[in-house]
Design a protein around this motif. Sequence first.
Motif, mmCIF file in Angstrom:
data_model
loop_
_atom_site.group_PDB
_atom_site.id
_atom_site.type_symbol
_atom_site.label_atom_id
_atom_site.label_comp_id
_atom_site.label_asym_id
_atom_site.label_seq_id
_atom_site.Cartn_x
_atom_site.Cartn_y
_atom_site.Cartn_z
ATOM 1 N N SER A 24 0.840 -1.206 0.000
ATOM 2 C CA SER A 24 0.000 0.000 0.000
ATOM 3 C C SER A 24 0.868 1.247 0.000
ATOM 4 O O SER A 24 1.989 1.225 0.524
ATOM 5 N N PRO A 25 0.355 2.343 -0.571
ATOM 6 C CA PRO A 25 1.078 3.614 -0.426
ATOM 7 C C PRO A 25 0.867 4.149 0.997
ATOM 8 O O PRO A 25 -0.196 3.936 1.584
ATOM 9 N N LEU A 26 1.879 4.833 1.520
ATOM 10 C CA LEU A 26 1.699 5.485 2.830
ATOM 11 C C LEU A 26 0.861 6.734 2.632
ATOM 12 O O LEU A 26 1.111 7.503 1.703
ATOM 13 N N MET A 27 -0.106 6.944 3.486
ATOM 14 C CA MET A 27 -0.896 8.181 3.345
ATOM 15 C C MET A 27 -0.107 9.362 3.942
ATOM 16 O O MET A 27 0.820 9.153 4.737
ATOM 17 N N LYS A 28 -0.495 10.564 3.521
ATOM 18 C CA LYS A 28 0.290 11.751 3.931
ATOM 19 C C LYS A 28 0.423 11.863 5.458
ATOM 20 O O LYS A 28 1.527 12.110 5.955
ATOM 21 N N PRO A 29 -0.642 11.700 6.239
ATOM 22 C CA PRO A 29 -0.469 11.817 7.697
ATOM 23 C C PRO A 29 0.478 10.748 8.258
ATOM 24 O O PRO A 29 1.198 11.007 9.229
ATOM 25 N N ALA A 30 0.513 9.574 7.632
ATOM 26 C CA ALA A 30 1.435 8.531 8.102
ATOM 27 C C ALA A 30 2.872 8.907 7.750
ATOM 28 O O ALA A 30 3.812 8.652 8.512
ATOM 29 N N LEU A 31 3.035 9.547 6.596
ATOM 30 C CA LEU A 31 4.354 10.011 6.181
ATOM 31 C C LEU A 31 4.864 11.085 7.153
ATOM 32 O O LEU A 31 6.048 11.112 7.515
ATOM 33 N N GLU A 32 3.958 11.948 7.596
ATOM 34 C CA GLU A 32 4.345 12.962 8.598
ATOM 35 C C GLU A 32 4.760 12.285 9.906
ATOM 36 O O GLU A 32 5.739 12.678 10.543
ATOM 37 N N ALA A 33 4.004 11.247 10.295
ATOM 38 C CA ALA A 33 4.370 10.507 11.522
ATOM 39 C C ALA A 33 5.738 9.847 11.341
ATOM 40 O O ALA A 33 6.525 9.769 12.292
ATOM 41 N N ALA A 34 6.026 9.405 10.109
ATOM 42 C CA ALA A 34 7.314 8.760 9.833
ATOM 43 C C ALA A 34 8.454 9.767 9.974
ATOM 44 O O ALA A 34 9.488 9.480 10.588
ATOM 45 N N ALA A 35 8.251 10.969 9.426
ATOM 46 C CA ALA A 35 9.295 11.993 9.510
ATOM 47 C C ALA A 35 9.547 12.367 10.976
ATOM 48 O O ALA A 35 10.697 12.455 11.427
ATOM 49 N N ALA A 36 8.457 12.549 11.720
ATOM 50 C CA ALA A 36 8.600 12.908 13.136
ATOM 51 C C ALA A 36 9.248 11.755 13.910
ATOM 52 O O ALA A 36 10.100 11.981 14.783
ATOM 53 N N GLY A 37 8.863 10.519 13.555
ATOM 54 C CA GLY A 37 9.414 9.347 14.245
ATOM 55 C C GLY A 37 10.908 9.219 14.028
ATOM 56 O O GLY A 37 11.668 9.022 14.974
ATOM 57 N N LEU A 38 11.341 9.394 12.786
ATOM 58 C CA LEU A 38 12.761 9.278 12.461
ATOM 59 C C LEU A 38 13.556 10.412 13.117
ATOM 60 O O LEU A 38 14.666 10.210 13.616
ATOM 61 N N ALA A 39 12.937 11.596 13.153
ATOM 62 C CA ALA A 39 13.627 12.771 13.719
ATOM 63 C C ALA A 39 13.888 12.613 15.227
ATOM 64 O O ALA A 39 14.788 13.263 15.770
ATOM 65 N N ARG A 40 13.153 11.762 15.870
ATOM 66 C CA ARG A 40 13.362 11.603 17.317
ATOM 67 C C ARG A 40 14.786 11.145 17.622
ATOM 68 O O ARG A 40 15.357 11.503 18.650
ATOM 69 N N LYS A 41 15.355 10.371 16.705
ATOM 70 C CA LYS A 41 16.711 9.848 16.940
ATOM 71 C C LYS A 41 17.765 10.957 16.846
ATOM 72 O O LYS A 41 18.919 10.770 17.263
ATOM 73 N N ALA A 42 17.391 12.110 16.294
ATOM 74 C CA ALA A 42 18.327 13.242 16.261
ATOM 75 C C ALA A 42 18.514 13.818 17.668
ATOM 76 O O ALA A 42 19.501 14.503 17.952
ATOM 77 N N HIS A 43 17.554 13.571 18.541
ATOM 78 C CA HIS A 43 17.615 14.088 19.918
ATOM 79 C C HIS A 43 17.397 12.941 20.904
ATOM 80 O O HIS A 43 16.360 12.867 21.571
ATOM 81 N N PRO A 44 18.363 12.040 20.997
ATOM 82 C CA PRO A 44 18.137 10.839 21.824
ATOM 83 C C PRO A 44 17.895 11.157 23.297
ATOM 84 O O PRO A 44 17.300 10.350 24.009
ATOM 85 N N TRP A 45 18.361 12.341 23.731
ATOM 86 C CA TRP A 45 18.140 12.689 25.137
ATOM 87 C C TRP A 45 16.652 12.852 25.458
ATOM 88 O O TRP A 45 16.249 12.789 26.606
ATOM 89 N N ASP A 46 15.843 13.048 24.402
ATOM 90 C CA ASP A 46 14.397 13.132 24.638
ATOM 91 C C ASP A 46 13.732 11.758 24.660
ATOM 92 O O ASP A 46 12.556 11.632 24.974
ATOM 93 N N ILE A 47 14.483 10.731 24.229
ATOM 94 C CA ILE A 47 13.897 9.373 24.236
ATOM 95 C C ILE A 47 14.152 8.774 25.626
ATOM 96 O O ILE A 47 15.111 8.038 25.850
ATOM 97 N N THR A 48 13.291 9.105 26.525
ATOM 98 C CA THR A 48 13.454 8.648 27.909
ATOM 99 C C THR A 48 13.016 7.179 28.021
ATOM 100 O O THR A 48 12.239 6.704 27.185
ATOM 101 N N PRO A 49 13.487 6.457 29.034
ATOM 102 C CA PRO A 49 13.179 5.013 29.122
ATOM 103 C C PRO A 49 11.686 4.684 29.030
ATOM 104 O O PRO A 49 11.327 3.677 28.417
ATOM 105 N N ASP A 50 10.824 5.528 29.563
ATOM 106 C CA ASP A 50 9.379 5.198 29.494
ATOM 107 C C ASP A 50 8.890 5.104 28.042
ATOM 108 O O ASP A 50 7.955 4.371 27.732
ATOM 109 N N LYS A 51 9.586 5.823 27.131
ATOM 110 C CA LYS A 51 9.155 5.830 25.713
ATOM 111 C C LYS A 51 9.352 4.458 25.055
ATOM 112 O O LYS A 51 8.756 4.165 24.027
ATOM 113 N N PHE A 52 10.234 3.633 25.648
ATOM 114 C CA PHE A 52 10.415 2.286 25.113
ATOM 115 C C PHE A 52 9.148 1.444 25.297
ATOM 116 O O PHE A 52 8.987 0.398 24.675
#
Length: 385
Positions: A24-52
């Motif tokens: 299936s093609p990814l819909m635009k809102p899912a693509l936005e979630a993908a960009a935001a999801g990938l960007a989280r790794k740019a700031h690992p200090w914000d990925i606190t243990p509870d986020k796991f």
Amino acid sequence: MLPCQRHLFDIPEDVAYLNCAYMSPLMKPALEAAAAGLARKAHPWDITPDKFFTGADEFRAIAAQIVNCSAEDIAIVPSASYGIAAAARNLPLKKGQSILVLEEQFPSNYYPWQRRAEETGASLKIVPWPSDSDKDHDWTAAVLNSLTADVAIAALPHVHWTSGGRLDLVRIGEACRKLGAALVLDLTQSLGALPFSVREVQPDFAVAASYKWLLGPYSVGLLYVAPKWQEGIPLEENWIQRGNARDFSSLILYSENYDAGARRFDMGERSNFALLPVAVRAMKQLLEWDVAQISETTGALNRQLANAAAELGFSSPPDDLRAPHYLCLRRTNGIPREFPEILAREKVFVSVRGSSIRVTPHVYNSPTDAERLIACLRQTASVFG
Ligand SMILES: Cc1ncc(COP(=O)(O)O)c(C=O)c1O
């Protein structure tokens, strides 16, 4: 019926993409979630243990709504084959017993059983393609006929992937329970497009990859594990499945206990910060559209296509025996393998699987897409001989 949802997708007007069963093609809102999801790794200090844990549990909760079960019964897996392998590892099987699969079943729901049969001295029992004139295309009748006392496990789909035939899983589930056979389901070609309920079917295990009808990313899937198997042995022994995983400083105080519910069956690195939000966003949209409505909408388009294709000499299973979203067209002389490439030159996209042209629309398709496919079938009649 849903109005055309193409505005939510990035599909150019001149592309008739009728190939959701491929990817299936990814819909635009899912693509936005993908960009935001990938960007989280740019700031690992914000990925606190509870986020796991929170992202994974959000996935479980929304997946549970799709299959109608408790969130506790959902594990996060990378593929259909992974989920089937977990089932194969845990279901009891003895020499002389058999595992039921369909003729032309998808390999991910075949090879793990072939291996298990070899290991135990059990055998694979293959439900033959239903071609008896009365019961042509009736996979449910064919399965019910094959469910004999030797069957210990029925490993089945909801939709047969090269015929589009639909199985009545409620009746098959009942028959399995009567026999004492386990029911394992690969829902990859149906979940999200065809209503399904764990509570009604009562499978032992059910898996679906998300990159087709769940409109999600590649390499994420959901696995339902019935409560009676939740004490089983997972395929992997990773740290986050264990009871002490929430305390990162004490992970080396090795724990004998697993986390609750189906979580022990989660794949390693299941807390995928980039991809889980994409799968969740897509499933939310499916629930908003409503799976029954998706089925009705894609079904109407496929009925229109089946009727027009019939006039050109293509046959397909009758409407009451096939899944509405999944149309497989056949010709007496067969289908040339190069047929999809010929259509792709016209930017019309379908697949050939087995002896069928597989046409699988979604709510982003319009009647124009269907008309373009029919025009192509008419023009390319010469390649069919
Ligand atoms: C019926 C079915 N099951 C599963 C899959 C995907 O399998 P896996 O997730 O093991 O790659 C496909 C892909 O085409 C499929 O058609």
